[in-house]
Motif scaffolding. Structure first.
Motif, PDB file in Angstrom:
ATOM      1  N   ASN A  33       0.794  -1.228   0.000  1.00  0.00           N
ATOM      2  CA  ASN A  33       0.000   0.000   0.000  1.00  0.00           C
ATOM      3  C   ASN A  33       0.833   1.287   0.000  1.00  0.00           C
ATOM      4  O   ASN A  33       0.286   2.372   0.165  1.00  0.00           O
ATOM      5  CB  ASN A  33      -0.946   0.021   1.211  1.00  0.00           C
ATOM      6  N   VAL A  34       2.134   1.169  -0.200  1.00  0.00           N
ATOM      7  CA  VAL A  34       2.974   2.366  -0.157  1.00  0.00           C
ATOM      8  C   VAL A  34       2.879   3.171  -1.461  1.00  0.00           C
ATOM      9  O   VAL A  34       3.125   4.373  -1.480  1.00  0.00           O
ATOM     10  CB  VAL A  34       4.443   2.007   0.168  1.00  0.00           C
ATOM     11  N   GLY A  35       2.517   2.479  -2.556  1.00  0.00           N
ATOM     12  CA  GLY A  35       2.385   3.181  -3.834  1.00  0.00           C
ATOM     13  C   GLY A  35       3.272   2.637  -4.944  1.00  0.00           C
ATOM     14  O   GLY A  35       3.611   3.361  -5.881  1.00  0.00           O
ATOM     15  N   LYS A  36       3.612   1.343  -4.884  1.00  0.00           N
ATOM     16  CA  LYS A  36       4.461   0.734  -5.918  1.00  0.00           C
ATOM     17  C   LYS A  36       3.767   0.714  -7.273  1.00  0.00           C
ATOM     18  O   LYS A  36       4.323   1.123  -8.283  1.00  0.00           O
ATOM     19  CB  LYS A  36       4.843  -0.697  -5.540  1.00  0.00           C
ATOM     20  N   SER A  37       2.539   0.206  -7.276  1.00  0.00           N
ATOM     21  CA  SER A  37       1.817   0.102  -8.550  1.00  0.00           C
ATOM     22  C   SER A  37       1.531   1.493  -9.120  1.00  0.00           C
ATOM     23  O   SER A  37       1.647   1.712 -10.332  1.00  0.00           O
ATOM     24  CB  SER A  37       0.518  -0.672  -8.355  1.00  0.00           C
ATOM     25  N   SER A  38       1.210   2.435  -8.237  1.00  0.00           N
ATOM     26  CA  SER A  38       0.956   3.808  -8.691  1.00  0.00           C
ATOM     27  C   SER A  38       2.214   4.413  -9.304  1.00  0.00           C
ATOM     28  O   SER A  38       2.141   5.171 -10.278  1.00  0.00           O
ATOM     29  CB  SER A  38       0.515   4.684  -7.520  1.00  0.00           C
ATOM     30  N   THR A  52      -3.668  -1.043  -8.862  1.00  0.00           N
ATOM     31  CA  THR A  52      -3.535  -0.424  -7.547  1.00  0.00           C
ATOM     32  C   THR A  52      -4.729  -0.877  -6.715  1.00  0.00           C
ATOM     33  O   THR A  52      -5.768  -1.255  -7.252  1.00  0.00           O
ATOM     34  CB  THR A  52      -3.549   1.107  -7.629  1.00  0.00           C
ATOM     35  N   SER A  53      -4.542  -0.829  -5.406  1.00  0.00           N
ATOM     36  CA  SER A  53      -5.646  -1.283  -4.578  1.00  0.00           C
ATOM     37  C   SER A  53      -5.602  -0.604  -3.221  1.00  0.00           C
ATOM     38  O   SER A  53      -4.560  -0.212  -2.729  1.00  0.00           O
ATOM     39  CB  SER A  53      -5.572  -2.810  -4.434  1.00  0.00           C
ATOM     40  N   THR A 142       7.681   8.630  -1.892  1.00  0.00           N
ATOM     41  CA  THR A 142       6.438   8.933  -2.609  1.00  0.00           C
ATOM     42  C   THR A 142       5.372   9.586  -1.715  1.00  0.00           C
ATOM     43  O   THR A 142       5.592   9.801  -0.536  1.00  0.00           O
ATOM     44  CB  THR A 142       5.893   7.659  -3.305  1.00  0.00           C
ATOM     45  N   LYS A 143       4.246   9.907  -2.314  1.00  0.00           N
ATOM     46  CA  LYS A 143       3.123  10.603  -1.649  1.00  0.00           C
ATOM     47  C   LYS A 143       3.551  11.983  -1.153  1.00  0.00           C
ATOM     48  O   LYS A 143       3.037  12.491  -0.153  1.00  0.00           O
ATOM     49  CB  LYS A 143       2.536   9.752  -0.508  1.00  0.00           C
ATOM     50  N   ASP A 145       2.914  14.724  -2.362  1.00  0.00           N
ATOM     51  CA  ASP A 145       1.804  15.686  -2.444  1.00  0.00           C
ATOM     52  C   ASP A 145       1.058  15.814  -1.120  1.00  0.00           C
ATOM     53  O   ASP A 145       0.336  16.777  -0.899  1.00  0.00           O
ATOM     54  CB  ASP A 145       0.835  15.262  -3.562  1.00  0.00           C
ATOM     55  N   LYS A 146       1.237  14.824  -0.250  1.00  0.00           N
ATOM     56  CA  LYS A 146       0.535  14.865   1.042  1.00  0.00           C
ATOM     57  C   LYS A 146       1.306  15.627   2.116  1.00  0.00           C
ATOM     58  O   LYS A 146       0.827  15.767   3.234  1.00  0.00           O
ATOM     59  CB  LYS A 146       0.249  13.448   1.536  1.00  0.00           C
ATOM     60  N   SER A 175       5.764  12.017  -6.421  1.00  0.00           N
ATOM     61  CA  SER A 175       4.325  11.913  -6.196  1.00  0.00           C
ATOM     62  C   SER A 175       3.651  11.317  -7.427  1.00  0.00           C
ATOM     63  O   SER A 175       3.821  11.818  -8.530  1.00  0.00           O
ATOM     64  CB  SER A 175       3.718  13.290  -5.901  1.00  0.00           C
ATOM     65  N   SER A 176       2.915  10.244  -7.211  1.00  0.00           N
ATOM     66  CA  SER A 176       2.159   9.649  -8.317  1.00  0.00           C
ATOM     67  C   SER A 176       0.928  10.478  -8.637  1.00  0.00           C
ATOM     68  O   SER A 176       0.294  10.303  -9.677  1.00  0.00           O
ATOM     69  CB  SER A 176       1.725   8.225  -7.953  1.00  0.00           C
ATOM     70  N   GLU A 177       0.610  11.354  -7.725  1.00  0.00           N
ATOM     71  CA  GLU A 177      -0.548  12.223  -7.899  1.00  0.00           C
ATOM     72  C   GLU A 177      -0.191  13.384  -8.845  1.00  0.00           C
ATOM     73  O   GLU A 177      -0.898  13.637  -9.809  1.00  0.00           O
ATOM     74  CB  GLU A 177      -0.935  12.759  -6.511  1.00  0.00           C
TER      75      GLU A 177
HETATM   76  N1  LIG Z   1      -1.935  11.127  -2.625  1.00  0.00           N
HETATM   77  C1  LIG Z   1      -1.246  10.104  -3.107  1.00  0.00           C
HETATM   78  N2  LIG Z   1      -1.746   8.851  -3.047  1.00  0.00           N
HETATM   79  C2  LIG Z   1      -1.009   7.812  -3.549  1.00  0.00           C
HETATM   80  C3  LIG Z   1       0.281   8.039  -4.122  1.00  0.00           C
HETATM   81  N3  LIG Z   1       0.775   6.832  -4.503  1.00  0.00           N
HETATM   82  C4  LIG Z   1      -0.169   5.909  -4.189  1.00  0.00           C
HETATM   83  N4  LIG Z   1      -1.249   6.483  -3.607  1.00  0.00           N
HETATM   84  C5  LIG Z   1      -2.472   5.777  -3.128  1.00  0.00           C
HETATM   85  O1  LIG Z   1      -2.079   4.792  -2.180  1.00  0.00           O
HETATM   86  C6  LIG Z   1      -2.881   3.606  -2.315  1.00  0.00           C
HETATM   87  C7  LIG Z   1      -1.995   2.378  -2.548  1.00  0.00           C
HETATM   88  O2  LIG Z   1      -1.314   2.523  -3.788  1.00  0.00           O
HETATM   89  P1  LIG Z   1      -0.761   1.271  -4.621  1.00  0.00           P
HETATM   90  O3  LIG Z   1      -0.026   1.833  -5.788  1.00  0.00           O
HETATM   91  O4  LIG Z   1      -1.841   0.291  -4.896  1.00  0.00           O
HETATM   92  O5  LIG Z   1       0.261   0.637  -3.550  1.00  0.00           O
HETATM   93  P2  LIG Z   1       1.085  -0.740  -3.629  1.00  0.00           P
HETATM   94  O6  LIG Z   1       0.365  -1.696  -2.723  1.00  0.00           O
HETATM   95  O7  LIG Z   1       2.441  -0.425  -3.082  1.00  0.00           O
HETATM   96  O8  LIG Z   1       1.136  -1.189  -5.048  1.00  0.00           O
HETATM   97  C8  LIG Z   1      -3.845   3.882  -3.458  1.00  0.00           C
HETATM   98  O9  LIG Z   1      -5.050   4.315  -2.902  1.00  0.00           O
HETATM   99  C9  LIG Z   1      -3.173   5.018  -4.237  1.00  0.00           C
HETATM  100  O10 LIG Z   1      -4.079   5.832  -4.919  1.00  0.00           O
HETATM  101  C10 LIG Z   1       0.779   9.388  -4.182  1.00  0.00           C
HETATM  102  O11 LIG Z   1       1.892   9.698  -4.662  1.00  0.00           O
HETATM  103  N5  LIG Z   1      -0.012  10.373  -3.667  1.00  0.00           N
END
Ligand SMILES: Nc1nc2c(ncn2[C@@H]2O[C@H](COP(=O)(O)OP(=O)(O)O)[C@@H](O)[C@H]2O)c(=O)[nH]1
Ligand SMILES: [Mg+2]
Length: 195
Positions: A33-38, A52-53, A142-143, A145-146, A175-177
């Motif tokens: 959930n850290v944002g790998k897929s994003s 993503t999930s 990542t993230k 933007d937050k 930031s993936s956003e």
């Molecule tokens: N605001 C923000 N949300 C993000 C970012 N990257 C990922 N997310 C959110 O974090 C959640 C998990 O992202 P995901 O890519 O599925 O994580 P994974 O489990 O590492 O593959 C999702 O709800 C994304 O929309 C980012 O850079 N900024």
């Protein structure tokens, strides 16, 4: 880097399913959930090629993506999700070891870290684990933007210090956003891929 073509090659549960084509690879590691897929989706400008999930701890396969027929992104299952049985955890460890110790075409890794928090113990273990294989590690904070603008510098410094990042490794605020950091990420990846 202009991505004209990107597709999933395979979700591999074991070594024999890894793609045979001898093209270079970049693997992505990080907490679930850290944002790998994003990160993958943002880099290749696709909305949801890498799924993503909001439910953590789902992917238990190595997902290989082919980019422009030039290299693979490998989305590695995440760690640090509490509700995982001992058995599943052991299986995860074996999967990691099988991949990282033997994959010849692996050129570098991207360790995705949540820029809002101090790296967890698991993040530190993962960084050291990747370094123990002699791999360059791009640390993607990542993230971003937050974070408030005033917090960014301090948070990035904390990440660098807690991980005790080595000289050869690049910290990439991302930031993936918003797409912030995308250019530096591409530049660093292409250098590791010798492209
Ligand atoms: N605001 C923000 N949300 C993000 C970012 N990257 C990922 N997310 C959110 O974090 C959640 C998990 O992202 P995901 O890519 O599925 O994580 P994974 O489990 O590492 O593959 C999702 O709800 C994304 O929309 C980012 O850079 N900024
Ligand atoms: Mg994912």
């Amino acid at each position: 880097m202009k991505v004209n073509y990107a597709d999933i090659v395979i979700s591999a549960a074991s070594k024999k399913q890894y793609p045979k084509a001898p093209i270079p690879e970049i693997a992505l590691a990080g907490r679930s959930n850290v944002g790998k897929s994003s990160f993958i989706n943002k880099m290749i400008q696709r909305k949801n090629l890498a799924r993503t999930s909001s439910k953590p701890g789902k992917t238990q396969t190595l997902n290989f993506y082919i980019i422009n027929d030039l290299f693979h992104f490998v989305d590695v299952p995440g760690y640090g999700y509490a509700k995982v049985s001992k058995k599943e955890r052991a299986k995860w460890g074996e999967m990691m070891e099988e991949y990282f110790s033997e994959r010849e075409q692996l050129r570098a890794t991207a360790l995705i870290i949540d820029s809002r928090h101090k790296p967890t113990e698991d993040d530190v273990i993962m960084y050291n684990y990747l370094k123990h294989f002699g791999l360059p590690v791009m640390v993607i904070a990542t993230k971003l933007d937050k974070l408030k603008k005033s917090q960014k510098h301090k948070q990035l410094k904390t990440i660098q210090e807690v991980l005790e990042m080595e000289e050869e490794d690049t910290l990439i605020p991302f930031s993936s956003e918003t797409g912030e950091g995308k250019e530096l990420a591409w530049k660093t990846m292409l250098a590791h891929l010798n492209m």
